[in-house]
Design an enzyme around this catalytic site. Structure first.
Site, short mmCIF file in Angstrom:
data_model
loop_
_atom_site.label_atom_id
_atom_site.label_comp_id
_atom_site.label_asym_id
_atom_site.label_seq_id
_atom_site.Cartn_x
_atom_site.Cartn_y
_atom_site.Cartn_z
N CYS A 294 0.84 -1.21 0.00
CA CYS A 294 0.00 0.00 0.00
C CYS A 294 0.87 1.26 0.00
CB CYS A 294 -0.91 -0.04 1.23
SG CYS A 294 -1.90 1.44 1.46
N CYS B 22 -0.35 4.04 2.26
CA CYS B 22 -0.08 3.80 3.69
C CYS B 22 1.40 4.03 4.01
CB CYS B 22 -0.41 2.37 4.07
SG CYS B 22 -2.01 1.80 3.50
N ASP B 23 2.29 3.56 3.15
CA ASP B 23 3.69 3.42 3.56
C ASP B 23 4.69 4.27 2.78
OD1 ASP B 23 2.91 1.59 5.48
OD2 ASP B 23 3.07 -0.09 4.11
C1 LIG Z 1 0.35 -4.70 5.21
C2 LIG Z 1 -0.77 -3.69 5.19
C3 LIG Z 1 -0.58 -2.43 5.71
C4 LIG Z 1 -1.62 -1.51 5.70
N1 LIG Z 1 -1.38 -0.29 6.24
C5 LIG Z 1 -2.39 0.60 6.31
C6 LIG Z 1 -2.20 1.87 6.92
O1 LIG Z 1 -1.09 2.21 7.36
N2 LIG Z 1 -3.26 2.72 6.95
C7 LIG Z 1 -4.49 2.39 6.43
O2 LIG Z 1 -5.42 3.19 6.52
N3 LIG Z 1 -4.70 1.20 5.83
C8 LIG Z 1 -3.68 0.30 5.76
N4 LIG Z 1 -3.88 -0.90 5.16
C9 LIG Z 1 -5.20 -1.17 4.56
C10 LIG Z 1 -6.22 -1.56 5.65
O3 LIG Z 1 -5.64 -2.54 6.47
C11 LIG Z 1 -7.51 -2.08 5.03
O4 LIG Z 1 -8.05 -1.10 4.17
C12 LIG Z 1 -8.53 -2.41 6.11
O5 LIG Z 1 -8.00 -3.36 7.01
C13 LIG Z 1 -9.82 -2.98 5.53
O6 LIG Z 1 -10.65 -3.28 6.58
P1 LIG Z 1 -11.86 -4.32 6.46
O7 LIG Z 1 -12.48 -4.38 7.80
O8 LIG Z 1 -12.72 -3.98 5.32
O9 LIG Z 1 -11.22 -5.72 6.07
P2 LIG Z 1 -9.98 -6.56 6.61
O10 LIG Z 1 -9.05 -5.76 7.44
O11 LIG Z 1 -9.46 -7.26 5.41
O12 LIG Z 1 -10.67 -7.64 7.59
C14 LIG Z 1 -11.44 -8.69 7.07
C15 LIG Z 1 -11.94 -9.55 8.22
O13 LIG Z 1 -12.82 -10.54 7.71
C16 LIG Z 1 -12.51 -11.78 8.28
N5 LIG Z 1 -13.02 -12.84 7.41
C17 LIG Z 1 -12.73 -13.09 6.11
N6 LIG Z 1 -13.40 -14.18 5.68
C18 LIG Z 1 -14.13 -14.61 6.75
C19 LIG Z 1 -15.02 -15.68 6.96
N7 LIG Z 1 -15.32 -16.56 6.00
N8 LIG Z 1 -15.58 -15.83 8.19
C20 LIG Z 1 -15.31 -14.96 9.20
N9 LIG Z 1 -14.47 -13.91 9.05
C21 LIG Z 1 -13.89 -13.77 7.84
C22 LIG Z 1 -11.01 -11.75 8.45
O14 LIG Z 1 -10.59 -12.72 9.39
C23 LIG Z 1 -10.84 -10.32 8.96
O15 LIG Z 1 -11.13 -10.28 10.33
C24 LIG Z 1 -2.88 -1.84 5.14
C25 LIG Z 1 -3.08 -3.12 4.60
C26 LIG Z 1 -2.05 -4.04 4.62
C27 LIG Z 1 -2.28 -5.42 4.04
#
Ligand SMILES: Cc1cc2nc3c(=O)[nH]c(=O)nc-3n(C[C@H](O)[C@H](O)[C@H](O)COP(=O)(O)OP(=O)(O)OC[C@H]3O[C@@H](n4cnc5c(N)ncnc54)[C@H](O)[C@@H]3O)c2cc1C
Length: 322
Positions: free
Chosen positions: A145, A148-149
């Site tokens: 990202c 982010c970084d």
């Molecule tokens: C390495 C990295 C660094 C990042 N750094 C930043 C940053 O510095 N700042 C920033 O704003 N964003 C950052 N991001 C992006 C940010 O993390 C995402 O945009 C955000 O986490 C999305 O949130 P979400 O809740 O939609 O999904 P996710 O964080 O993807 O969470 C999905 C959830 O669904 C669950 N899940 C999936 N399938 C199932 C299932 N079948 N049953 C039950 N649970 C399930 C998973 O276990 C998880 O808990 C980063 C991403 C990465 C990968």
């Protein structure tokens, strides 16, 4: 099967846990099915569990570690009565209400849980190169990202892996910080649109390494370089750099919902009028329905929207029934 819940939330990243904070404060006692521990982002807490410092989440002047931020979200929702189940949903039945949710055996005749309203926040995963050291150094120079970084790489040399529009978008954005950005692409031509290609070719800080694959990431505690193989000559070489951005695509976690919820061509859930899906009573928030912004704050924001949409939908149904 347990008693139907008013709201169940699938996923516990920023979107799901924000939905849990709002629905628990609205006295809806949500059940959060948070996922299972794993080495990928598909784990309780979601993608931020894989990262180190988060510097762009509002409210934390000095930044905060990703896992610490997610632990606070989790505790905040628990304080208002959210219940957690540490498991993966294996099947859903959205054909009738209350909606059926299975964990464990998907062929079990009865769902494990059921809920009047369902909030889907299963997120997405970045496609990775699947190299052992790439996983080890994620958050320590390996990133998925640029937004982010990028800021961490001021004045450094870095590389972006990929050949599509998002790889070039990341590369162009990273020129704000880095001294030199090398785009490493396994083919001899890019998939990206012509306009993006022109911008990248014209940029003085961007250079291209064609027909090349990253075969290893180097560095003990932070990235110091990558090993690259020329796919034509098969020669290997080392490129010294401080950061590697992997931009080869994202995969939304939507396979559970195939045939039941409408999706975009790229597999992301389609939402209408806020966070509604095509099934009345099912709401989607966060990265599972957003391939544009993909940030913790936007995911959290849409988790709040899904909670409010679900609350109002439940209220409207109760008023219509009484
Ligand atoms: C390495 C990295 C660094 C990042 N750094 C930043 C940053 O510095 N700042 C920033 O704003 N964003 C950052 N991001 C992006 C940010 O993390 C995402 O945009 C955000 O986490 C999305 O949130 P979400 O809740 O939609 O999904 P996710 O964080 O993807 O969470 C999905 C959830 O669904 C669950 N899940 C999936 N399938 C199932 C299932 N079948 N049953 C039950 N649970 C399930 C998973 O276990 C998880 O808990 C980063 C991403 C990465 C990968």
């Amino acid at each position: 099967m347990t008693e139907p819940r008013q709201v169940a939330i699938v996923g516990s990243g920023p979107a799901g846990l924000t939905a849990a904070i709002y629905t628990s404060r609205a006295q809806l006692s949500p059940l959060v099915i948070e996922g299972e521990p794993s080495s990928t982002s598909d784990q309780p807490g979601g993608q931020l569990m894989l990262t180190t410092e988060v510097e762009n989440y509002p409210g934390f002047v000095d930044g905060i570690m990703g896992p610490e931020l997610m632990q606070s979200f989790r505790e905040q929702a628990a304080r208002f009565g959210a219940d957690y189940v540490t498991a993966k949903v294996s099947r859903v039945d959205l054909s009738a209400r209350p909606f059926g949710v299975w964990v464990g055996d998907p062929d079990a005749p009865e769902p494990t849980y059921s809920a009047e309203a369902l909030i889907i926040s299963t997120g997405a995963q970045s496609l990775m190169l699947n190299l052992a050291n790439e996983e080890r150094l994620l958050g320590y120079g390996v990133s998925t990202c640029a937004t982010c970084d990028g800021f961490f790489f001021r004045g450094r040399d870095i590389a972006v892996v990929g050949g599509g529009d998002s790889a070039l978008e990341e590369a162009l954005f990273l020129t704000r910080f880095a001294d030199r950005v090398t785009v490493i692409h396994r083919r001899g031509e890019l998939r990206a649109s012509k306009v993006m290609q022109q911008r990248a070719f014209a940029h003085e800080k961007i250079s291209f390494l064609w027909n090349s694959s990253v075969i290893d990431v180097l560095g003990d505690t932070t990235v110091t370089g990558v090993r690259v193989r020329d796919n034509i000559s098969e020669e290997e070489s080392t490129l010294e750099l401080a950061g590697l951005f992997v931009a080869i695509g994202h995969q939304p976690n939507t396979s559970l919902f195939k045939g039941q919820l409408e999706m975009e061509e790229n597999g992301y859930l389609r939402t209408f009028d806020g966070t509604r899906t095509n099934v009345d009573g099912v709401f989607a928030c966060g990265d599972v329905q957003d391939h544009r912004y993909r940030q913790a704050i936007t995911a959290a924001g849409s988790g709040c929207m899904a909670a409010i949409d679900a609350e109002r939908w439940l209220d409207d149904r109760h008023s219509a029934e009484h």
